[in-house]
Design a protein around this motif. Sequence first.
Motif, mmCIF file in Angstrom:
data_model
loop_
_atom_site.group_PDB
_atom_site.id
_atom_site.type_symbol
_atom_site.label_atom_id
_atom_site.label_comp_id
_atom_site.label_asym_id
_atom_site.label_seq_id
_atom_site.Cartn_x
_atom_site.Cartn_y
_atom_site.Cartn_z
ATOM 1 N N ILE A 110 65.947 106.538 -7.533
ATOM 2 C CA ILE A 110 64.715 105.853 -7.998
ATOM 3 C C ILE A 110 65.177 105.252 -9.406
ATOM 4 N N ASP A 111 65.870 105.964 -10.169
ATOM 5 C CA ASP A 111 66.263 104.924 -11.417
ATOM 6 C C ASP A 111 67.341 103.940 -10.885
ATOM 7 N N ARG A 112 67.947 104.114 -9.958
ATOM 8 C CA ARG A 112 68.986 103.066 -9.647
ATOM 9 C C ARG A 112 68.282 101.817 -8.982
ATOM 10 N N TYR A 116 68.406 97.967 -10.857
ATOM 11 C CA TYR A 116 68.866 96.688 -10.231
ATOM 12 C C TYR A 116 67.732 95.818 -10.019
ATOM 13 N N ALA A 117 66.227 96.324 -10.141
ATOM 14 C CA ALA A 117 65.404 95.468 -10.013
ATOM 15 C C ALA A 117 65.173 94.713 -11.337
ATOM 16 N N ILE A 166 73.357 99.249 -0.991
ATOM 17 C CA ILE A 166 72.409 98.197 -0.633
ATOM 18 C C ILE A 166 71.680 97.504 -1.700
ATOM 19 N N VAL A 167 71.126 98.232 -2.618
ATOM 20 C CA VAL A 167 70.351 97.322 -3.775
ATOM 21 C C VAL A 167 71.071 96.432 -4.450
ATOM 22 N N PRO A 168 72.402 96.502 -4.964
ATOM 23 C CA PRO A 168 72.694 95.241 -5.570
ATOM 24 C C PRO A 168 73.388 94.116 -4.912
ATOM 25 N N VAL A 169 73.398 94.350 -3.559
ATOM 26 C CA VAL A 169 73.629 93.372 -2.486
ATOM 27 C C VAL A 169 72.461 92.622 -2.222
ATOM 28 N N ILE A 170 70.935 93.267 -2.041
ATOM 29 C CA ILE A 170 70.050 92.542 -1.643
ATOM 30 C C ILE A 170 69.349 91.898 -2.939
ATOM 31 N N THR A 265 77.713 104.892 -14.991
ATOM 32 C CA THR A 265 78.709 103.834 -14.845
ATOM 33 C C THR A 265 78.762 103.440 -13.323
ATOM 34 N N ALA A 266 77.921 104.082 -12.413
ATOM 35 C CA ALA A 266 78.078 103.715 -11.034
ATOM 36 C C ALA A 266 77.170 102.803 -10.853
ATOM 37 N N GLN A 267 76.385 102.086 -11.891
ATOM 38 C CA GLN A 267 75.600 101.074 -11.844
ATOM 39 C C GLN A 267 75.733 100.039 -12.845
ATOM 40 N N ASN A 268 76.076 99.082 -12.396
ATOM 41 C CA ASN A 268 76.531 97.967 -13.303
ATOM 42 C C ASN A 268 76.348 96.173 -12.747
#
Length: 287
Positions: A110-112, A116-117, A166-170, A265-268
């Motif tokens: 959810i946080d991820r 990205y949102a 998926i989310v950083p792509v869309i 660090t997995a989200q950037n």
Amino acid sequence: MSRLPITKTPKPYVGGAFIRSESGRTYPLQDATGAFFANMPQCTRKDLRNAVEAAAKAGPGWARRTAYNRSQILYRLGEMLEARSQEMIDILARFGGDAAAAKHEVEVTIDRIIYYAGWADKYEQVLGNVNPVASPHFNFTVTEPMGIVGVIAPDAPSLLGLISLIVPVIVSGNTVVALVSETTPYPAILFGEMLATSDLPGGVVNLLTGFRKELVPTFATHMHLRAISAAVGPEDRKALRLGAAESIKRVHVTTLSGDAWFDDTAQNLAAIREFLEFKTTWHPIGA
């Protein structure tokens, strides 16, 4: 009177609808105790091609959405997962056997999505640029989505790994055709139900179940996939890169594994940048 429970029939999510595999094949899925849980659809190359067509139809409309609107839609998706979090925790625990770990995975997922949102209407200001040039021109660079991106999710963590790819792509206007976890595909089925009732247009995210050995070669060689984001081992990595060379598509293979998926660090921003194209414009000064 005793009765048999009516179990859910899992279906892939393609083009905003739940479809039956083109081949009609299924494979049995067992839970953590080894008990039979469901017959999972075994998608084929034809299903992959159909998903690419659905993504192609959804792409232009999704890319034209304002960055702020895409941000709202992704935030709403995070809200929906929050509202159905206990259901997702129960499913993950049934296949992982640890309720605490399942709860942690859902919370991080959810946080991820929300992370990205938040980037949706900000990455352009960071990645775009006005370029100083030694000529009488105004020179600037803007970003554009690549188009249709193939995603191959890791087997574990089955939910967090899928969403992290998926989310950083869309978020930037791309569409996705994703092959979900082969060993634990059911959380993706449940996530597909959330997509179906969310504000995300049908076809932006398409979820396929099945075997990597059958579908990875088609992901690699499909001419309309502009890039691939994958969490795969050395053998599949080689197949992807060799196949992608023919159509000159971008391939990004994540190095994340195990607990690294849960780390901040997995989200950037780099995860968004990987699937953007950069357009530079030269405009004569005074023209």
